[in-house]
Design a protein around this motif. Structure first.
Motif, short mmCIF file in Angstrom:
data_model
loop_
_atom_site.label_atom_id
_atom_site.label_comp_id
_atom_site.label_asym_id
_atom_site.label_seq_id
_atom_site.Cartn_x
_atom_site.Cartn_y
_atom_site.Cartn_z
N ARG A 86 1.10 -1.21 0.20
CA ARG A 86 -0.11 0.34 -0.02
C ARG A 86 1.16 1.21 -0.04
O ARG A 86 0.59 2.34 -0.63
N GLU A 103 -6.87 -7.87 -9.68
CA GLU A 103 -7.06 -6.53 -9.07
C GLU A 103 -5.89 -6.03 -9.78
O GLU A 103 -5.32 -4.40 -9.42
N GLU A 128 -12.30 6.24 -0.21
CA GLU A 128 -11.50 5.39 -0.61
C GLU A 128 -11.58 4.43 1.14
O GLU A 128 -12.12 4.92 1.93
N TRP A 129 -11.17 2.96 0.55
CA TRP A 129 -11.58 1.79 1.22
C TRP A 129 -10.34 1.95 2.66
O TRP A 129 -8.62 2.47 2.43
N LEU A 135 -7.80 -6.67 1.59
CA LEU A 135 -9.53 -6.24 1.35
C LEU A 135 -9.88 -7.56 2.38
O LEU A 135 -9.52 -8.41 2.29
N GLU A 155 1.91 2.14 -3.39
CA GLU A 155 1.06 2.43 -4.60
C GLU A 155 0.32 3.37 -4.57
O GLU A 155 0.42 4.17 -5.06
N LYS A 168 -4.63 -2.19 -10.37
CA LYS A 168 -3.97 -1.09 -10.32
C LYS A 168 -2.84 -0.49 -11.07
O LYS A 168 -2.30 0.50 -10.38
N LEU A 184 -10.76 -2.80 5.17
CA LEU A 184 -9.06 -3.55 4.81
C LEU A 184 -8.79 -3.96 6.77
O LEU A 184 -8.98 -3.63 7.84
N GLU A 220 -7.15 3.55 -7.89
CA GLU A 220 -6.31 2.91 -6.40
C GLU A 220 -6.18 2.24 -5.73
O GLU A 220 -5.86 1.40 -5.17
N GLN A 221 -7.74 1.69 -5.92
CA GLN A 221 -8.10 0.42 -5.25
C GLN A 221 -9.27 -0.56 -5.43
O GLN A 221 -10.14 -0.02 -6.40
#
Length: 606
Positions: A278, A484, A570-571, A584, A281, A488, A578, A494-495
């Motif tokens: 993350r 996924e 955003e998550w 996830l 990213e 990305k 998360l 982003e997610q």
């Protein structure tokens, strides 16, 4: 001569105190400035807290919970607990009162350390349901006295008044390598969390295995600094970002929290970090967002440099310096672009970034590698202390988790499952013989639950997770992680969570990279007053349809994303999508967005 035989982390710590004395072991933020704590100062606190715990009747084998974010007191408490032969039961700092109650109760903890008022209040709220819990010790000062709660400063003073040096040292010497050191509860993405029992030898063996990945790196230990920001409650940060640097005399800085990570990078300029994908990213996406809004000349220079970065991959991945004309061009790009970018990020001294806890996308890995930052992907689980595989700084294959570490055997079992055997593999699950039995094959290999391939050089590649496999209504098995990660690679995504279990086709929930998307919107005449309005714009949805199509070109027809929905938030851990290690929570996402998902599967769809 060493004072203690080096068979456990506490024994090694005592020997390093003798070796390093007044040198700084950690630094933490105090009144806005990083402040050092020396090895001697740390040991004084560890011993005084150990004396206090002994005086409170904590015996070898007793369980003590630790509910705190990363801070130097975490280390002090952990080392004190382990030194007296007790068992540390860490709790993620973001856990709820009920999640914490379950861990304290299930682990039979008799005492709990808390960090802040918030943590203390959570434990107080469930204490009536915890008959075995005696005392709560708070790191932060209390606003007013609370029955059954002791401040850490008081505990340290009490320990100092009643030093039990002989008993403390005796307990360290009596630690057996097979004794339990910790119970770490899995984050419970499916079902109730299980308590993973790790022994002193599990941790100690894994630190030695990490050392053997690159012994040359550790020869310069006194020059190396770590920045600690992943949760210490997880085995990844604990083994790789705490025990390993500590055993080799490296200094560790504590980041304030993940939201201030870039600011802390700029202050500390670490040489080593341990991270989940993350971080890489977010930094990658942030850079691309800034470039998107840059003047044409700067944008052109960046793109020229990134072209050279791509050509640098065969060199850096095989530990070779570029030479000739390309070497000249690359050094020029480094001087004009990469060095300035790394300095702005606080990554100008970063030699080694270890990524684990989830798959790192090839595009993220190659972005940093191309600039000359060695991002080394590895693999492991809580149940394996955690490291079992890793790339090496002198041989990196982006997209692969690397080769097995020393004294570890990996093989592919039934259904492509990655199986592991080695000294870092757990003792079992606490009070759960059935789950322990299910976790191992008949010949003693640990079942990882991950699907993998191993190439001719022994490099393993994770291709999916058994429990996450999507089985379409047509009977096709599809791994969502691969798709996924491919999606990305888009600077605008982003997610993403791929949906499709027992459905006729795949769909996706997509969280845009809003900084990048908003720049694009301004350039393309898309007006919006909110993110909710932005994601409904037809031009925006056309952009995402094309991004998905472009990044899915290498996938079979059955693996294509037929429909998608953009989300405006955003998550995060706080909103429960998360885990603490930023994976996830698929079950939660499916429940939370049930109505959104159903709209992507109208009854008339083929």
């Amino acid at each position: 001569m060493a004072k203690f035989a080096e068979t456990s982390i506490p024994a090694c710590f005592q020997n390093r105190v003798e070796q390093f004395g007044d040198r700084a072991i950690v630094a933490y933020k105090k009144d806005g400035v990083y402040t050092d704590i020396s090895w001697k100062e740390m040991n004084e606190m560890v011993r005084n807290l150990g004396y206090f715990l002994i005086s409170k009747g904590v015996k070898p084998g007793d369980k003590v919970s630790l509910f705190s974010p990363n801070r130097y007191e975490w280390w002090v408490t952990d080392l004190a607990i382990l030194s007296i032969g007790a068992v540390n039961v860490p709790i993620y700092a973001t856990n709820s009162a009920e999640e914490s109650r379950y861990i304290i109760d299930n682990s039979d903890s008799i005492m709990c350390f808390t960090a802040t008022k918030t943590h203390t209040d959570k434990i107080i709220s469930v204490k009536s349901k915890l008959p075995n819990l005696r005392d709560i010790i708070s790191f932060d000062p209390l606003e007013k006295p609370i029955d059954g709660v002791i401040e850490l400063s008081t505990a340290l003073k009490e320990g100092a008044k009643n030093p039990q040096v002989e008993e403390f040292d005796k307990r360290i010497r009596e630690i057996k390598s097979e004794d339990m050191a910790t119970i770490i509860y899995t984050s419970g993405t499916t079902g109730a969390p299980k308590g993973v029992m790790l022994s002193h030898n599990n941790f100690f063996a894994n630190t030695q295995q990490i050392y053997n990945v690159d012994p040359d790196l550790f020869k310069r230990a006194d020059e190396l600094t770590f920045l600690s920001f992943l949760p210490l409650a997880h085995s990844f940060e604990r083994t790789v970002g705490y025990y390993t640097p500590m055993l080799h005399g490296m200094k560790v800085y504590f980041a304030e929290d993940f939201s201030k990570i870039v600011e802390n990078f700029q202050e500390v300029h670490p040489t080593c970090i341990v991270s989940v994908p993350r971080l890489f990213e977010k930094i990658h996406a942030g850079i691309l967002a800034k470039v998107a809004g840059a003047p044409p000349i700067k944008k052109a220079m960046f793109n020229w440099a990134m072209g050279l970065a791509s050509k640098n991959l065969p060199y850096i991945c095989n530990d070779r310096k570029p030479s000739g004309l390309f070497g000249f061009q690359y050094r020029l790009a480094d001087k004009l672009i990469f060095s300035k970018l790394k300095a702005a990020l606080g990554m100008d001294k970063l030699e080694f970034g270890f990524s684990g806890g989830g798959p790192l996308s090839v595009s993220d890995a190659e972005f940093f590698l191309g600039m000359g930052i060695k991002i080394v992907e590895g693999y492991g689980l809580t149940e394996t202390s955690p490291v079992t595989n890793t790339n090496k700084p002198k041989k990196i294959k982006p997209g692969y988790i690397g080769v097995a570490v020393k004294d570890t055997t990996v093989k592919i079992g039934e259904g492509g499952e990655l199986l592991i055997k080695g000294p870092q593999v757990m003792m079992g699950y606490y009070k759960n013989e059935e789950a322990t039995k299910e976790a191992f094959t008949e010949d003693g290999f640990f079942r990882t639950g991950d699907i993998a391939e191993i190439d001719e050089e022994g490099f393993a590649k994770i291709t999916g997770r058994i429990k996450d496999i999507i089985v379409t209504s047509g009977g096709k098995n599809i791994s969502p992680q691969n798709i996924e990660n491919s999606l990305k690679a888009s600077p605008y995504i982003e997610q993403v969570a791929v949906i499709g279990d027992n459905r006729k086709y795949l769909s996706a929930l997509v969280v845009p990279a809003f900084s990048e998307l908003e720049s694009w919107a301004k350039e393309n005449g898309v007006n919006f007053s909110s993110r909710a309005e932005l994601i409904k714009d037809p031009k925006v949805n056309e952009l995402y349809a094309k991004e998905i199509e472009d990044n899915m070109k290498d996938y079979a027809r059955v693996e294509q994303i037929r429909k998608f929905t953009l989300l405006d938030k955003e998550w995060s851990q706080e909103t429960d999508e998360l885990t603490p290690t930023l994976k996830l929570k698929r079950r939660i996402i499916n429940q939370k967005y049930k109505d959104v998902i159903e709209k992507m599967y109208p009854a008339s769809a083929d």
